[in-house]
Write a protein that holds these residues in place. Sequence first.
Motif, PDB file in Angstrom:
ATOM      1  N   VAL A  28       0.839  -1.207   0.000  1.00 20.37           N
ATOM      2  CA  VAL A  28       0.000   0.000   0.000  1.00 20.37           C
ATOM      3  C   VAL A  28       0.874   1.256   0.000  1.00 20.37           C
ATOM      4  CG1 VAL A  28      -1.617   1.344   1.407  1.00 20.37           C
ATOM      5  CG2 VAL A  28      -2.008  -1.097   1.038  1.00 20.37           C
ATOM      6  N   TRP A  29       1.882   1.291   0.864  1.00 20.46           N
ATOM      7  CA  TRP A  29       2.738   2.485   0.972  1.00 20.46           C
ATOM      8  C   TRP A  29       3.476   2.778  -0.322  1.00 20.46           C
ATOM      9  CZ3 TRP A  29       5.106   0.242   6.067  1.00 20.46           C
ATOM     10  CH2 TRP A  29       4.167   0.384   7.101  1.00 20.46           C
ATOM     11  N   ARG A 204      -5.182   1.438   7.711  1.00 26.32           N
ATOM     12  CA  ARG A 204      -4.653   2.797   7.571  1.00 26.32           C
ATOM     13  C   ARG A 204      -5.444   3.804   8.394  1.00 26.32           C
ATOM     14  NH1 ARG A 204      -2.970   6.883   8.145  1.00 26.32           N
ATOM     15  NH2 ARG A 204      -2.295   8.534   6.728  1.00 26.32           N
ATOM     16  N   ALA A 207      -4.381   4.175  12.234  1.00 28.92           N
ATOM     17  CA  ALA A 207      -2.990   3.990  12.643  1.00 28.92           C
ATOM     18  C   ALA A 207      -2.199   5.291  12.590  1.00 28.92           C
ATOM     19  CB  ALA A 207      -2.331   2.949  11.748  1.00 28.92           C
ATOM     20  N   PRO A 208      -1.561   5.693  13.705  1.00 24.89           N
ATOM     21  CA  PRO A 208      -0.711   6.883  13.678  1.00 24.89           C
ATOM     22  C   PRO A 208       0.698   6.592  13.166  1.00 24.89           C
ATOM     23  CG  PRO A 208      -0.923   6.072  15.925  1.00 24.89           C
ATOM     24  CD  PRO A 208      -1.731   5.151  15.059  1.00 24.89           C
ATOM     25  N   THR A 209       1.170   5.353  13.288  1.00 27.91           N
ATOM     26  CA  THR A 209       2.532   5.024  12.864  1.00 27.91           C
ATOM     27  C   THR A 209       2.519   3.806  11.945  1.00 27.91           C
ATOM     28  OG1 THR A 209       2.864   3.545  14.746  1.00 27.91           O
ATOM     29  CG2 THR A 209       3.554   5.830  15.048  1.00 27.91           C
ATOM     30  N   PRO A 210       3.604   3.606  11.189  1.00 27.68           N
ATOM     31  CA  PRO A 210       3.669   2.455  10.286  1.00 27.68           C
ATOM     32  C   PRO A 210       3.549   1.124  11.030  1.00 27.68           C
ATOM     33  CG  PRO A 210       5.543   3.932   9.947  1.00 27.68           C
ATOM     34  CD  PRO A 210       4.785   4.488  11.079  1.00 27.68           C
ATOM     35  N   GLU A 211       4.158   1.050  12.211  1.00 29.99           N
ATOM     36  CA  GLU A 211       4.139  -0.214  12.957  1.00 29.99           C
ATOM     37  C   GLU A 211       2.719  -0.579  13.368  1.00 29.99           C
ATOM     38  OE1 GLU A 211       6.219   2.292  13.566  1.00 29.99           O
ATOM     39  OE2 GLU A 211       8.044   1.368  12.767  1.00 29.99           O
ATOM     40  N   MET A 213       0.006   0.367  11.898  1.00 26.07           N
ATOM     41  CA  MET A 213      -0.746  -0.008  10.700  1.00 26.07           C
ATOM     42  C   MET A 213      -0.459  -1.462  10.339  1.00 26.07           C
ATOM     43  SD  MET A 213      -1.010   1.890   7.039  1.00 26.07           S
ATOM     44  CE  MET A 213      -1.206   0.979   5.501  1.00 26.07           C
ATOM     45  N   GLY A 260      -7.135  11.760   8.723  1.00 22.02           N
ATOM     46  CA  GLY A 260      -5.835  12.048   8.085  1.00 22.02           C
ATOM     47  C   GLY A 260      -5.757  11.646   6.665  1.00 22.02           C
TER      48      GLY A 260
END
Lengths: 260, 271
Positions: A28-29, A204, A207-211, A213, A260
């Motif tokens: 996704v990223w 997504r 989630a505030p951070t990649p971890e 998510m 966000g």
Amino acid sequence: MLDDFFIRALLAGLGLALVAGPLGSFVVWRRMAYFGDSTAHAAILGVALSLAFNLSIYAGTLLVALVMAVVVTALVSRGQAMDTVLGVLAHSALAFGLVAISFVPSARADLNSYLFGDILTVGMADLTLIWIGALLVLGVLMWRWQNLLTATLNEELAMAAGINPRFERLLLSIALAVVVALSIRVIGSLLISAMLIVPAAAARALAPTPERMAANASLIAGLSVMLGLLSSLHLDTPAGPSIVAVAAIFFGISFVFRRG
Amino acid sequence: MPHLRQGGGDMTPLIQANDLTILRPGSQDIVLQNVDFQIAPQEIVTVVGPNGSGKSSLVRALLGHMALADGRISRRPDLRIGYVPQRVQIDTAIPMTVRRFLSLPRRVSDEMASAVLARTGVDGLQARQLTQLSGGQFQRVLLARALLHDPNLLVLDEPTQGLDQPGIVAFYKLVEEVRRETGAAVLMVSHDLLVVMRASDRVICLNGHVCCEGTPQHVSSAPEYRALFARVAKMRWRYISTTTITITIMAMTTSTIITTTTAKAMHFHAG
């Protein structure tokens, strides 16, 4: 307990869900959704080759998925018009795979199980392989996590920190090929990328951070496996599509909480 | 050589490049030819030049991100670079707080994160998403990240893109402050010719080769510089004539304070 086909199916699904969370997040990223498709569709060609040459299904799909992953990565690095190239590759791989498989009489009957998976017939050997593969890929992702993340965020910043973005990209492509090969029995060639993308996209929202998510994506994928299999058992729906359908419902719900 | 801000210390150049020739990747087009470059400790050097003049290629070559067709670059063994690349865009698909961003790729403590954010005036934004910051806040976060791990050279490639005039003036003032406090040398690439030149010890005017080089006063009155930018200036200048600009620069070099209004008039976007 492992004699029960349902328990085996559940465990196989959960093993894939575990690795699908973080790997799917990277898909996704990096906006690699189509990349997942082309690799997964190429896997059908791998099935045809495996049956024709009496190879293990896993070995054949892994080989073809790896070749596809490397070819696509090379094309991306050269800056080709990506959506067209990937569209051509994904669908031609599927077409060639289907044509090839029609030459293998024994496989014609099973075609559905390779396209949509057949999680309820997963045996002990499959289960072992899926968990070893999933833990291996998860281990690699965790080992390279900081570098993969930096290279995904910004290649210039990564290079300035001594990271080689091309190497990290190749590593992700290989991880993707391995997971595609592992998933073909469980979820099938057509729905593998859904299993990667849908839970990650649903995760997504909150989630505030990649971890967070990545962890939430694994959780959502795991819940989808459980609820999908239960619905398959009680409503007699096909297992693979039921799992993806549940994940899609989670994605719909996540829109309510989107920020966000 | 710039004037020394602090006595003592090793004044060997941090980076020294001789006779650099760089080709456009995958072609034989020459981007830069026979360029010499060096930067001393604590020096602020600005590279100016029109689009396509090779500014970013020079920076990327100095960082070691680009192959050289010819020439050599030597870096001091204790060189530690803090880098702010050009046009950093964070994809909204990636959730990323300011705090988490500072820990990539090397993890840093909360105290270190807070210290660098405070230095660039954005402490307290740790929990905010990168994609929700204003342009000015984001550039300050990037600068804060570059300040981690105690750099002795800051490399800023067009660090004020997307900022308004007061934001640009404030950002360069911040860069000067940071240099004063940390003693790090600064290499900047910029479009904001007049504002940025004021803050520099040395200006290099680039257009495929070094057109002219020296103090801001020297460069701004050099015929090569004026030839290169006169055409652009005529087209872009909105507020005052080129003659006035030159006079303004002369006057500005002695003063240290610029008001926002002057800055507005002085902002020169060659882009």
